[in-house]
Design an enzyme around this catalytic site. Structure first.
Site, PDB file in Angstrom:
ATOM      1  N   GLY A  29       1.027  -1.011  -0.240  1.00  0.00           N
ATOM      2  CA  GLY A  29       0.369  -0.042  -0.331  1.00  0.00           C
ATOM      3  C   GLY A  29       0.784   1.235   0.324  1.00  0.00           C
ATOM      4  O   GLY A  29       2.229   1.647  -0.781  1.00  0.00           O
ATOM      5  N   ALA A  30       0.000   1.934   0.105  1.00  0.00           N
ATOM      6  CA  ALA A  30       0.920   3.493   0.490  1.00  0.00           C
ATOM      7  C   ALA A  30       0.888   3.770  -1.212  1.00  0.00           C
ATOM      8  O   ALA A  30       2.482   4.316  -1.321  1.00  0.00           O
ATOM      9  CB  ALA A  30       1.877   3.881   1.294  1.00  0.00           C
ATOM     10  N   HIS A  32       2.384   4.349  -5.348  1.00  0.00           N
ATOM     11  CA  HIS A  32       3.209   5.445  -6.195  1.00  0.00           C
ATOM     12  C   HIS A  32       2.825   4.672  -7.174  1.00  0.00           C
ATOM     13  O   HIS A  32       2.477   3.905  -7.326  1.00  0.00           O
ATOM     14  CB  HIS A  32       4.036   5.808  -5.408  1.00  0.00           C
ATOM     15  CG  HIS A  32       5.359   5.293  -5.212  1.00  0.00           C
ATOM     16  ND1 HIS A  32       5.498   4.302  -5.849  1.00  0.00           N
ATOM     17  CD2 HIS A  32       5.417   4.474  -3.355  1.00  0.00           C
ATOM     18  CE1 HIS A  32       6.477   3.552  -5.821  1.00  0.00           C
ATOM     19  NE2 HIS A  32       5.931   3.502  -4.105  1.00  0.00           N
ATOM     20  N   HIS A  35       4.083   1.415  -8.084  1.00  0.00           N
ATOM     21  CA  HIS A  35       3.017   0.337  -7.962  1.00  0.00           C
ATOM     22  C   HIS A  35       2.042   0.265  -8.754  1.00  0.00           C
ATOM     23  O   HIS A  35       1.750  -0.269 -10.161  1.00  0.00           O
ATOM     24  CB  HIS A  35       2.372   0.593  -6.528  1.00  0.00           C
ATOM     25  CG  HIS A  35       3.180   0.903  -5.566  1.00  0.00           C
ATOM     26  ND1 HIS A  35       3.136   1.698  -4.674  1.00  0.00           N
ATOM     27  CD2 HIS A  35       3.902  -0.562  -4.737  1.00  0.00           C
ATOM     28  CE1 HIS A  35       3.950   1.670  -3.750  1.00  0.00           C
ATOM     29  NE2 HIS A  35       4.286  -0.168  -3.341  1.00  0.00           N
ATOM     30  N   GLN A  59       7.736  -9.582   8.477  1.00  0.00           N
ATOM     31  CA  GLN A  59       8.641  -8.763   6.762  1.00  0.00           C
ATOM     32  C   GLN A  59       9.462  -8.093   7.779  1.00  0.00           C
ATOM     33  O   GLN A  59      11.034  -7.402   7.015  1.00  0.00           O
ATOM     34  CB  GLN A  59       8.230  -8.919   5.763  1.00  0.00           C
ATOM     35  CG  GLN A  59       7.910  -8.234   5.036  1.00  0.00           C
ATOM     36  CD  GLN A  59       7.848  -7.905   3.856  1.00  0.00           C
ATOM     37  OE1 GLN A  59       6.623  -8.198   3.046  1.00  0.00           O
ATOM     38  NE2 GLN A  59       8.270  -7.137   2.936  1.00  0.00           N
ATOM     39  N   GLU A 148      11.794  -3.605  -9.830  1.00  0.00           N
ATOM     40  CA  GLU A 148      13.597  -4.171  -9.990  1.00  0.00           C
ATOM     41  C   GLU A 148      13.684  -3.081  -8.535  1.00  0.00           C
ATOM     42  O   GLU A 148      15.186  -3.034  -7.937  1.00  0.00           O
ATOM     43  CB  GLU A 148      14.204  -3.463 -10.768  1.00  0.00           C
ATOM     44  CG  GLU A 148      14.035  -4.633 -11.927  1.00  0.00           C
ATOM     45  CD  GLU A 148      14.432  -4.029 -12.787  1.00  0.00           C
ATOM     46  OE1 GLU A 148      15.646  -2.631 -13.438  1.00  0.00           O
ATOM     47  OE2 GLU A 148      14.965  -5.195 -14.421  1.00  0.00           O
ATOM     48  N   MET A 184      11.179   6.050  -6.444  1.00  0.00           N
ATOM     49  CA  MET A 184       9.856   5.710  -5.411  1.00  0.00           C
ATOM     50  C   MET A 184      10.039   5.196  -4.793  1.00  0.00           C
ATOM     51  O   MET A 184      10.196   4.489  -4.840  1.00  0.00           O
ATOM     52  CB  MET A 184       8.705   5.732  -6.582  1.00  0.00           C
ATOM     53  CG  MET A 184       8.099   7.415  -7.212  1.00  0.00           C
ATOM     54  SD  MET A 184       6.514   7.816  -8.689  1.00  0.00           S
ATOM     55  CE  MET A 184       7.205   8.921  -9.065  1.00  0.00           C
ATOM     56  N   SER A 186       6.868   3.982  -0.755  1.00  0.00           N
ATOM     57  CA  SER A 186       6.175   4.636  -0.291  1.00  0.00           C
ATOM     58  C   SER A 186       6.696   5.247   1.510  1.00  0.00           C
ATOM     59  O   SER A 186       6.385   6.209   1.960  1.00  0.00           O
ATOM     60  CB  SER A 186       5.619   3.123   0.651  1.00  0.00           C
ATOM     61  OG  SER A 186       5.115   2.657  -0.516  1.00  0.00           O
TER      62      SER A 186
HETATM   63  P1  AMP Z   1       5.696  -2.442  -1.745  1.00  0.00           P
HETATM   64  O1  AMP Z   1       4.737  -1.468  -1.424  1.00  0.00           O
HETATM   65  O2  AMP Z   1       7.372  -0.935  -1.532  1.00  0.00           O
HETATM   66  O3  AMP Z   1       6.409  -3.252  -1.559  1.00  0.00           O
HETATM   67  O4  AMP Z   1       6.085  -2.560  -2.977  1.00  0.00           O
HETATM   68  C1  AMP Z   1       5.485  -4.068  -3.628  1.00  0.00           C
HETATM   69  C2  AMP Z   1       6.092  -3.777  -5.763  1.00  0.00           C
HETATM   70  O5  AMP Z   1       6.242  -2.527  -5.417  1.00  0.00           O
HETATM   71  C3  AMP Z   1       7.243  -4.271  -5.312  1.00  0.00           C
HETATM   72  O6  AMP Z   1       7.772  -5.493  -6.258  1.00  0.00           O
HETATM   73  C4  AMP Z   1       8.272  -2.837  -5.544  1.00  0.00           C
HETATM   74  O7  AMP Z   1       9.718  -3.205  -5.420  1.00  0.00           O
HETATM   75  C5  AMP Z   1       7.661  -2.455  -6.389  1.00  0.00           C
HETATM   76  N1  AMP Z   1       8.194  -0.448  -6.281  1.00  0.00           N
HETATM   77  C6  AMP Z   1       7.972  -0.406  -5.174  1.00  0.00           C
HETATM   78  N2  AMP Z   1       8.359   1.229  -5.817  1.00  0.00           N
HETATM   79  C7  AMP Z   1       8.475   1.184  -7.408  1.00  0.00           C
HETATM   80  C8  AMP Z   1       9.446   2.052  -7.811  1.00  0.00           C
HETATM   81  N3  AMP Z   1       9.991   3.548  -7.289  1.00  0.00           N
HETATM   82  N4  AMP Z   1       9.821   1.924  -8.957  1.00  0.00           N
HETATM   83  C9  AMP Z   1       9.000   0.234  -9.645  1.00  0.00           C
HETATM   84  N5  AMP Z   1       8.581  -0.662  -8.655  1.00  0.00           N
HETATM   85  C10 AMP Z   1       8.367  -0.702  -7.224  1.00  0.00           C
END
Ligand code: AMP
Length: 280
Positions: A29-30, A32, A35, A59, A148, A184, A186
């Site tokens: 969530g949160a 951007h 995502h 985690q 990535e 980017m 969260s």
């Molecule tokens: P998170 O919510 O931070 O667990 O991220 C969820 C998914 O979004 C994961 O696969 C992250 O690698 C991906 N993600 C987060 N930030 C970015 C970004 N700036 N660019 C591309 N993918 C992202």
């Protein structure tokens, strides 16, 4: 867009779709644009996209980090709606999701889990693998999309799928950045505007390393990074590593025919930021 908090309701809805065309985007969530780029890609390649929004407690190795993790469900749902994708949102609560399930599984990913994030965030990847394996089982997605931005996590999930013979194709997607180059995240919402501006130094440093990669050895490159962050007093450098892009093992010197990637983790205003760049 439909929203489910209960696993059996989600499973019931998924049963209406052809499992060959279910895309899955796990998130905490949160949301951007990073995502949303995953959701948009998944939407072009599948009939339906399941987006999970779940702050996975197991985690987090640091209770404060978990307590401070941003949660913006209403805004997240609006953003998903605006993508105009055919989305099913899964927003479970931790007690329901983990009821009668093991939350202390230990995984081995051929050493990838011991590098970088694994060194500094004890148990982090066990928690990630536990939730992702479970969500793959529930969603039965044909394709799952990961950024990535969390490159080591992406490598771990690829290993998970191959070791456990999970029939989900894992797709890596490029890092989406702010205008100033900051990846980017969260967590960026926790930064003051000043820190957010200053944090452009992270990507600038990685770009400098990429430019100098051909003509410098690894100790010279590491010195550039440590000097850079010693001069930027608001930052604390946690690690900078140059790794084999496939095995993620850390290297001290260049070898032929190996693809390298540089990885960095820093703190500013008590917020932990990570980034990476391919070097050759
Ligand atoms: P998170 O919510 O931070 O667990 O991220 C969820 C998914 O979004 C994961 O696969 C992250 O690698 C991906 N993600 C987060 N930030 C970015 C970004 N700036 N660019 C591309 N993918 C992202």
């Amino acid at each position: 867009m439909t929203i489910h908090t209960l696993e059996h309701e989600l499973i019931n809805e998924i049963s209406k779709f052809d499992t060959k065309s279910i895309g899955f985007v796990p998130t905490m969530g949160a949301l951007h644009q990073g995502h949303l780029s995953l959701i948009e890609k998944a939407s072009t390649e599948n009939t339906v996209v399941i987006v999970s929004i779940f702050i996975n407690p197991i985690q987090f190795n640091n209770p404060n980090d978990l307590a401070n993790y941003p949660s913006t469900l209403e805004a997240d749902l609006e953003l998903i709606q605006k993508t105009n994708s055919n989305c099913i949102v899964f927003h479970p609560n931790a007690v329901d999701l983990y009821k009668n399930r093991k939350t202390n599984k230990k995984y081995s990913f051929d050493g990838i889990e011991k590098q970088m994030e694994g060194k500094f965030r004890a148990n982090h990847f066990n928690g990630v693998a536990t939730v992702v394996e479970l969500l793959f089982e529930i969603t039965r997605a044909s394709k799952a999309y990961f950024g990535e931005k969390d490159y080591q996590q992406l490598a771990i999930i690829k290993k998970l799928v191959s070791k456990k013979n999970i029939p989900t194709k894992v797709i890596g997607c490029p890092i989406v950045r702010e205008e100033n180059g900051l990846a980017m995240s969260s967590r960026n919402t926790k930064l003051s505007q000043n820190a957010r501006n200053e944090a452009s130094i992270i990507f600038k440093t990685l770009q400098k390393i990429k430019t100098q990669f051909k003509d410098s050895n690894f100790s010279e490159l590491k010195k550039i990074v440590s000097d850079q962050f010693q001069n930027a007093s608001n930052f604390t450098l946690e690690y900078f590593e140059i790794c084999n892009e496939t095995t993620l093992s850390s290297h001290q010197r260049k070898q032929k025919n190996i693809k390298y990637r540089a990885f960095i983790a820093v703190y500013i205003e008590n917020v932990r930021l990570i980034d990476n760049i391919s070097l050759n």
